[in-house]
Design a protein around this motif. Structure first.
Motif, short mmCIF file in Angstrom:
data_model
loop_
_atom_site.label_atom_id
_atom_site.label_comp_id
_atom_site.label_asym_id
_atom_site.label_seq_id
_atom_site.Cartn_x
_atom_site.Cartn_y
_atom_site.Cartn_z
N SER A 116 -8.65 12.82 5.11
CA SER A 116 -8.89 11.62 6.04
C SER A 116 -9.97 11.46 7.00
O SER A 116 -10.34 10.54 7.44
CB SER A 116 -7.52 11.62 6.98
OG SER A 116 -7.88 12.76 8.00
N ALA A 163 -7.07 6.95 -1.36
CA ALA A 163 -6.76 5.49 -1.40
C ALA A 163 -5.73 5.30 -0.25
O ALA A 163 -5.73 4.07 0.36
CB ALA A 163 -6.40 5.13 -2.64
N GLU A 166 -12.59 -6.74 6.74
CA GLU A 166 -11.63 -6.82 5.79
C GLU A 166 -11.47 -7.89 4.81
O GLU A 166 -11.00 -8.07 4.01
CB GLU A 166 -10.18 -6.83 6.73
CG GLU A 166 -10.09 -5.67 7.93
CD GLU A 166 -8.73 -5.94 8.59
OE1 GLU A 166 -8.10 -6.67 8.23
OE2 GLU A 166 -9.00 -5.28 9.63
N ARG A 221 -11.65 -7.31 -5.81
CA ARG A 221 -10.31 -7.13 -6.00
C ARG A 221 -10.23 -8.51 -7.09
O ARG A 221 -9.20 -8.18 -8.07
CB ARG A 221 -9.55 -7.68 -4.97
CG ARG A 221 -9.48 -6.61 -3.88
CD ARG A 221 -9.14 -7.26 -2.51
NE ARG A 221 -9.09 -6.23 -1.51
CZ ARG A 221 -8.91 -6.33 -0.21
NH1 ARG A 221 -8.73 -7.61 0.29
NH2 ARG A 221 -9.19 -5.04 0.66
N GLY A 280 -6.81 4.77 3.21
CA GLY A 280 -7.51 3.67 3.43
C GLY A 280 -9.20 4.36 3.06
O GLY A 280 -9.79 3.28 3.64
N LYS A 289 -15.53 -7.54 -0.93
CA LYS A 289 -14.01 -7.02 -1.21
C LYS A 289 -13.34 -8.14 -1.99
O LYS A 289 -12.62 -7.72 -2.77
CB LYS A 289 -13.55 -6.59 0.16
CG LYS A 289 -13.73 -5.32 0.95
CD LYS A 289 -12.91 -4.96 1.91
CE LYS A 289 -13.27 -3.65 2.35
NZ LYS A 289 -12.25 -3.43 3.74
N ASN A 298 0.97 -1.14 -0.04
CA ASN A 298 0.05 -0.09 0.11
C ASN A 298 1.01 1.17 -0.12
O ASN A 298 2.00 1.35 0.53
CB ASN A 298 -0.87 0.04 1.13
CG ASN A 298 -1.97 -0.89 1.24
OD1 ASN A 298 -2.45 -1.25 -0.11
ND2 ASN A 298 -2.62 -1.41 2.18
N ASP A 356 -4.89 -2.02 -1.11
CA ASP A 356 -6.14 -3.19 -0.63
C ASP A 356 -7.51 -2.50 -0.15
O ASP A 356 -8.33 -3.45 0.12
CB ASP A 356 -5.55 -3.87 0.34
CG ASP A 356 -4.23 -4.77 -0.18
OD1 ASP A 356 -4.14 -4.98 -1.31
OD2 ASP A 356 -3.30 -5.09 0.74
N GLY A 357 -7.68 -1.52 -0.24
CA GLY A 357 -8.87 -0.44 0.14
C GLY A 357 -9.94 -0.90 -1.31
O GLY A 357 -9.59 -1.62 -2.04
N MET A 358 -11.21 -0.47 -0.45
CA MET A 358 -12.40 -0.63 -1.38
C MET A 358 -12.12 0.68 -2.51
O MET A 358 -12.56 1.84 -2.12
CB MET A 358 -13.58 -0.41 -0.40
CG MET A 358 -14.68 -0.59 -1.45
SD MET A 358 -14.76 -2.42 -2.08
CE MET A 358 -16.43 -2.24 -2.77
N ASN A 359 -11.94 0.19 -3.64
CA ASN A 359 -11.82 1.26 -4.78
C ASN A 359 -12.49 0.72 -5.85
O ASN A 359 -12.69 -0.46 -6.32
CB ASN A 359 -10.63 1.72 -4.95
CG ASN A 359 -9.55 2.26 -3.87
OD1 ASN A 359 -9.77 3.07 -3.30
ND2 ASN A 359 -8.56 0.90 -3.47
N PRO A 376 -12.34 4.61 1.22
CA PRO A 376 -13.02 3.92 0.38
C PRO A 376 -13.20 5.06 -0.92
O PRO A 376 -13.85 6.38 -0.66
CB PRO A 376 -14.49 3.24 0.55
CG PRO A 376 -14.12 3.06 2.02
CD PRO A 376 -13.23 4.16 2.53
#
Length: 739
Positions: A248, A265, A715, A724, A268, A720, A146, A291-294, A270
């Protein structure tokens, strides 16, 4: 005393570009913990790196000659140039830096003496991955990691005060919308942003915060004027660190392809972003990283080489991304956050699963030759369910009358049966090849052959020869296959390999697979599938305990410790029994439940008889309702010797059971020792027993471990995991060629 190596890393362009260099900075520090590492950055972007513990100094680019003087004073040994232009190439050459590493694609690469041949314009991978690739010559670990932006508590507090001055409150659920891009890409239309902001504000009771640069103030005012609800507008031109703090504070962030997208991103948060269909702006290279929700939305159709603007009949292409699709994508993000959308506005949100796909629909053939319904098959079904909900076609290729075929039918997933005589079975491959051709004729996108077991990777390779397809191979175990041509064809020749945990990924790299071919996607759990939703958890737990007590004659008021595993060597059920013997010497009233079947059952039962523990250790065999077992337990134990990740741990966490486990393989990706479980070395029954006794003797600890386990579940949601995996499909297809 040995001299410290002095590194100069150079990225002198924009905020997003510098943010995407931070994974490479972390990788270099990991490889050279005692080195001196400096970064040369623009004055505009340098504060992205403030508080970054991987760095010793940040040098600001203040003009050619003054910057050259600074670099010479630094006496650097090695320069790594992430983005090469003439000025930077000449700077490091005139500064007499001995080793100069950079990408080679332009004529000024003559100033580089350690070239790395990259053609970034071909868009084969993400910009952050290109940056990491430059460090291969230094021996650094170039695995995906990340981005890093570090905010101090004081910076967060100051940014919270800014929002309070705007009229927002600390408990507000804030959606940040950044509708500009300072000209870096085509933008989603202003009226679309306004409509989306209105729908979020009205239907979810979300507070909308409009942000932008000083030059974008009029844009923010225009969007506000198009809205019927009143947004909060950040009109003040903030220093970069304060702006990062404001980002943030958002629960999620909506924007175009621009620097603030990468800031969000990296933090962290989304993100939902809009990318134009221009090759140079491709989300494969410039999309949100990590690894976040994007979620990325983009117009369909072929990518343009460049934007012809008014000369193009499709210059309004960004309007093809509808507000409906953006609203449902935002709902998808809300569904994965700890604050569910229904808690914001109960009854108004029916789910994200109606969201239209932006690429595809794809046809995915999921191959699994298993004869049982175990963790891997459960993960396959989770993935197929989520992808089907997004409009993709999923076909489960399995054995006839197998437990997987029956469960797929129950879930109304399409199935197709193969005999799977043996690993390189040509009969199964020919039948599969005919099925692929019949299902994908007249389809624009390549077929996706996703092998969920090692043997089916062989069938996939044979069936896919010469077809328009991509091959994805899942690796779920952490023990090494035999090296040789078979392994090479199945894994090294695959389009992409998915590892379910860090140790599995490390094993594949050790076996010789290129790191860039491997992507880690943790196993998941379907959080919506809990069987206690109707009756409530406590009632379900009581009923399950009553039922199991009656079936197997186990005292209801005793302490129940249990495991739900296949009785096979790598799960090490004998370690479970030996640890039970140690526990029973201290807590003789404890009862142990072992659910599962396998070839070690007889050996395990013989060991129990030898220890004389038949009254306390109960073999339940295959139990069709795992949550009944898990919810009835007071403590869950996983005794594995080797473990890809241990998806049963997620189910135990969902059932609110404290966990004691070994530290084998990918278990450490799920369990953080002392936080959401206790770990012991593998093949050490005494240490595993001590972990169990700590939990048995300390109810407060047991409660804390279980609570933290449930917190961490978000997580590992199936949503998720599917997002991915879908991103892997999209990236692989974008770079694919028929083989």
């Amino acid at each position: 005393m040995l001299k410290k190596t002095r590194f100069l890393l150079i990225r002198t362009d924009r905020i997003g570009d510098l943010t995407l260099a931070t994974p490479a900075i972390s990788a270099l520090r990991e490889k050279y913990p005692d080195a001196h590492i400096s970064v040369l950055a623009s004055s505009y972007a340098r504060d992205v790196l403030k508080n970054n513990s991987d760095l010793d100094t940040i040098i600001t680019d203040t003009g050619f000659f003054s910057t050259l003087s600074k670099i010479r004073k630094g006496k650097f040994d090695i320069a790594v140039i992430f983005f090469l232009n003439f000025k930077v190439a000449l700077l490091v050459y005139l500064a007499r830096i001995r080793i100069r590493i950079g990408p080679v694609s332009k004529i000024w690469a003559v100033f580089i003496n350690k070239p790395v041949f990259q053609h970034r314009s071909r868009i084969k991978k993400h910009e952050a991955d290109y940056n990491l690739e430059l460090l291969k010559v230094l021996g650094a670990d170039t695995r995906r990691r990340n981005c890093r932006i570090i905010l101090t508590p004081e910076e967060k507090s100051n940014s919270a005060e800014i929002l309070i001055k705007l009229g927002l409150e600390k408990e507000d659920f804030v959606a940040g919308i950044h509708p500009g891009s300072n000209g870096s890409a085509l933008n989603w239309p202003e009226e679309s942003f306004a409509e989306l902001a209105d729908r979020l504000a009205k239907e979810f009771n979300i507070k909308v915060l409009l942000t932008g640069s000083a030059a974008e103030t009029r844009l923010l005012e225009r969007i506000s004027s198009l809205m019927t609800s009143k947004p909060f507008i950040l009109r003040e031109a903030l220093p970069l660190r304060q702006f990062i703090g404001v980002v943030s504070s958002c629960k999620f962030f909506i924007t175009n392809s621009t620097g603030p997208l990468h800031l969000a991103a990296a933090l962290g948060i989304p993100t939902l972003s809009f990318f134009p269909p221009i090759k140079g702006c491709s989300s494969v290279r410039w999309g949100p990283y990590g690894d976040g929700m994007n979620i990325v939305l983009s117009p369909g159709g072929k990518d343009c080489l460049r934007c012809e603007k008014d000369a193009c009949a499709r210059y309004t292409c960004m309007r093809e991304v509808t507000v409906d699709s953006a609203f449902l994508a935002a709902g998808k993000m809300l569904n994965t956050l700890k604050i569910d959308a229904t808690t914001l506005c109960p009854g108004r949100f029916s789910g994200w699963r109606n969201m239209p796909v932006t690429k595809g629909p794809f046809t995915i053939f999921h191959l699994d030759d298993g004869r049982e319904l175990r963790g891997g098959q459960g993960q396959l079904l989770n993935l197929a369910k989520e992808l089907s909900a997004l409009g993709h076609r999923n076909i489960i290729i399995c054995r006839k009358n197998s437990p997987l075929s029956r469960e797929a039918a129950r879930l109304k997933l399409k199935t197709f049966f193969l005999p799977f005589f043996f690993e390189w079975d040509p009969v199964s491959a020919i039948i599969l090849r005919c099925k692929i051709k019949s299902e994908t004729k007249n389809q624009a996108w390549p077929a996706i052959l996703h092998s969920h077991t090692s043997h089916t990777a062989a069938h996939s390779w044979l069936a896919g020869l010469g077809l328009n397809c991509v091959r994805i191979v899942h690796r779920r175990v952490d023990f090494t296959s035999c090296r040789g041509i078979s392994t090479d064809l199945k894994y090294a020749r695959a389009s992409r390999v998915i590892a379910i945990s860090g140790p599995v990924r490390d094993m594949l790299i050790k076996a010789g697979l290129p790191p860039e071919k491997i992507t880690m996607v943790n196993s998941s759990i379907d959080l919506s599938a809990a069987p206690w939703q109707k009756a409530g958890f406590e009632a379900y737990k009581k009923n399950s305990r009553d039922k199991i007590s009656a079936l197997f004659g186990i005292k209801k008021d005793a302490f129940w410790t249990g495991s739900l595993i296949a009785l096979v060597p790598h799960k090490d059920p004998l370690n479970f029994i030996r640890s039970a013997k140690e526990v029973l010497s201290a807590k003789p009233d404890t009862h142990f439940l072992l659910a599962g079947k396998g070839r070690l059952r007889g050996q395990a039962q013989a060991l129990v008889r030898r220890f004389g523990l038949g009254q306390n250790i109960h073999f339940l065999g295959y139990y069709p309702e795992p949550y009944e077992i898990l919810s009835a337990l007071d403590l869950f134990v996983l005794s594995s010797r080797e473990e890809g990740m241990g998806s049963v741990l997620l189910e135990a966490m969902h059932a609110g059971v404290p966990i004691a486990a070994t530290s084998a393989g990918g278990i450490t990706d799920v369990i953080e020792n002392g936080k959401n479980g206790l770990l012991a070395p593998r093949e050490n029954p005494r240490a595993l027993a001590e972990a169990q006794l700590r939990i048995i003797n300390n109810p407060a600890l047991a409660k804390d471990l279980a609570a933290e386990g449930r917190k961490r579940l978000s997580e590992f949601s199936s949503v998720k995991m599917a997002e991915r995996t879908l991103r892997i499909y999209e990236e692989t297809i974008e770079n694919s060629k028929p083989y």
